[in-house]
Enzyme design. Structure first.
Site, mmCIF file in Angstrom:
data_model
loop_
_atom_site.group_PDB
_atom_site.id
_atom_site.type_symbol
_atom_site.label_atom_id
_atom_site.label_comp_id
_atom_site.label_asym_id
_atom_site.label_seq_id
_atom_site.Cartn_x
_atom_site.Cartn_y
_atom_site.Cartn_z
ATOM 1 C CG ASN A 63 -0.470 -0.174 2.529
ATOM 2 O OD1 ASN A 63 0.581 -0.772 2.707
ATOM 3 N ND2 ASN A 63 -1.183 0.321 3.522
ATOM 4 C CD GLU B 250 -1.355 4.725 4.643
ATOM 5 O OE1 GLU B 250 -0.868 5.588 5.398
ATOM 6 O OE2 GLU B 250 -2.077 3.784 5.035
ATOM 7 C CD GLU C 280 -5.543 -5.798 -1.006
ATOM 8 O OE1 GLU C 280 -4.913 -4.731 -0.913
ATOM 9 O OE2 GLU C 280 -6.300 -6.209 -0.112
ATOM 10 C CB CYS D 73 -8.897 -4.054 -3.690
ATOM 11 S SG CYS D 73 -7.607 -2.856 -3.323
HETATM 12 N N1 THU Z 1 -5.144 -1.462 2.830
HETATM 13 C C1 THU Z 1 -4.603 -2.293 1.865
HETATM 14 O O1 THU Z 1 -3.583 -1.975 1.263
HETATM 15 N N2 THU Z 1 -5.241 -3.456 1.597
HETATM 16 C C2 THU Z 1 -6.286 -3.953 2.315
HETATM 17 O O2 THU Z 1 -6.783 -5.033 2.036
HETATM 18 C C3 THU Z 1 -6.807 -3.160 3.432
HETATM 19 C C4 THU Z 1 -6.377 -1.748 3.508
HETATM 20 C C5 THU Z 1 -4.431 -0.236 3.194
HETATM 21 C C6 THU Z 1 -5.075 1.042 2.791
HETATM 22 C C7 THU Z 1 -4.458 2.006 3.774
HETATM 23 O O3 THU Z 1 -3.181 2.405 3.301
HETATM 24 C C8 THU Z 1 -4.235 1.173 5.023
HETATM 25 O O4 THU Z 1 -4.284 -0.179 4.601
HETATM 26 C C9 THU Z 1 -5.259 1.415 6.092
HETATM 27 O O5 THU Z 1 -6.518 1.274 5.603
#
Ligand code: THU
Length: 189
Positions: free
Chosen positions: A42, A44, A55, A94
């Protein structure tokens, strides 16, 4: 590659996460039908909306490379700096991206706590599980946040008249998923 090995690939990917805001780092390892692996983390953003989940990072990298057919994805997530993961379910955005490229009846989502403990659901099963959050009063974006208890708590600062109710429903649902994990969780040596 076994599912346990795939979970380790997702853990490696998690180390690349950029999460200064939520501190919740996630890694994903996506497998094509012919067995190639694409990693994602991820990434941000201060404006929240542009944040890319692990994902989608994996999917977009793969699609850029010309891939169109996918078999499964392993996901690990948890608070930064901890090795402990929580079962991390893909958000609605996703899942929508997965719908674009995958057969929901066969595409497998491996939500891992560690390489021995993970829950596998098809995209269709997971979507059914999480879609309880949809109803005519609720904007669908709420279900985008249907991920882990930690994740949902950090994201539930959106003001919405239905929020308290949703929060309760969501937390109960997640509890149900995690409390009943033994029959659904797969153990591999
Ligand atoms: N996040 C993901 O990357 N995948 C998931 O399945 C759940 C959430 C990330 C998004 C954000 O950067 C952080 O987790 C908190 O929500």
């Amino acid at each position: 590659m076994t599912n346990a090995e795939l979970v380790l690939e997702a853990k490696k990917a998690r180390q690349r996460a950029y999460t200064p805001y939520s501190k919740h780092s996630v890694g994903a390892a996506l497998v094509t039908k012919d067995g190639k692996i694409y990693h994602g983390c991820n990434i941000e953003n201060a404006a929240y909306g542009p944040t890319n989940c692990a994902e989608r990072t994996a999917f977009f990298r793969a699609v850029y490379e010309g891939e169109r057919e996918f078999a499964k994805i392993a996901i690990v997530g948890g608070m930064e700096g901890t090795d402990g993961n929580e079962p991390c379910a893909p958000c609605g955005v996703c899942r929508q991206v997965m719908m674009e490229f995958c057969n929901p009846k066969t595409f497998q989502i491996i939500m891992a706590v560690d390489k021995k403990t993970y829950k596998i659901m098809t995209l269709e099963e997971l979507h059914e599980k999480l879609s309880f959050l949809y109803n005519e009063n609720v904007e669908t974006h709420i279900s985008f946040y249907a991920t882990t208890p930690t994740t949902s708590l950090c994201l539930f600062n959106i003001e919405n008249q239905f929020l308290d109710e949703l929060k309760k429903m969501f937390i109960e649902e997640i509890k149900e998923v995690t409390d009943n994990q033994s029959p659904n969780f797969t153990l591999e040596n």
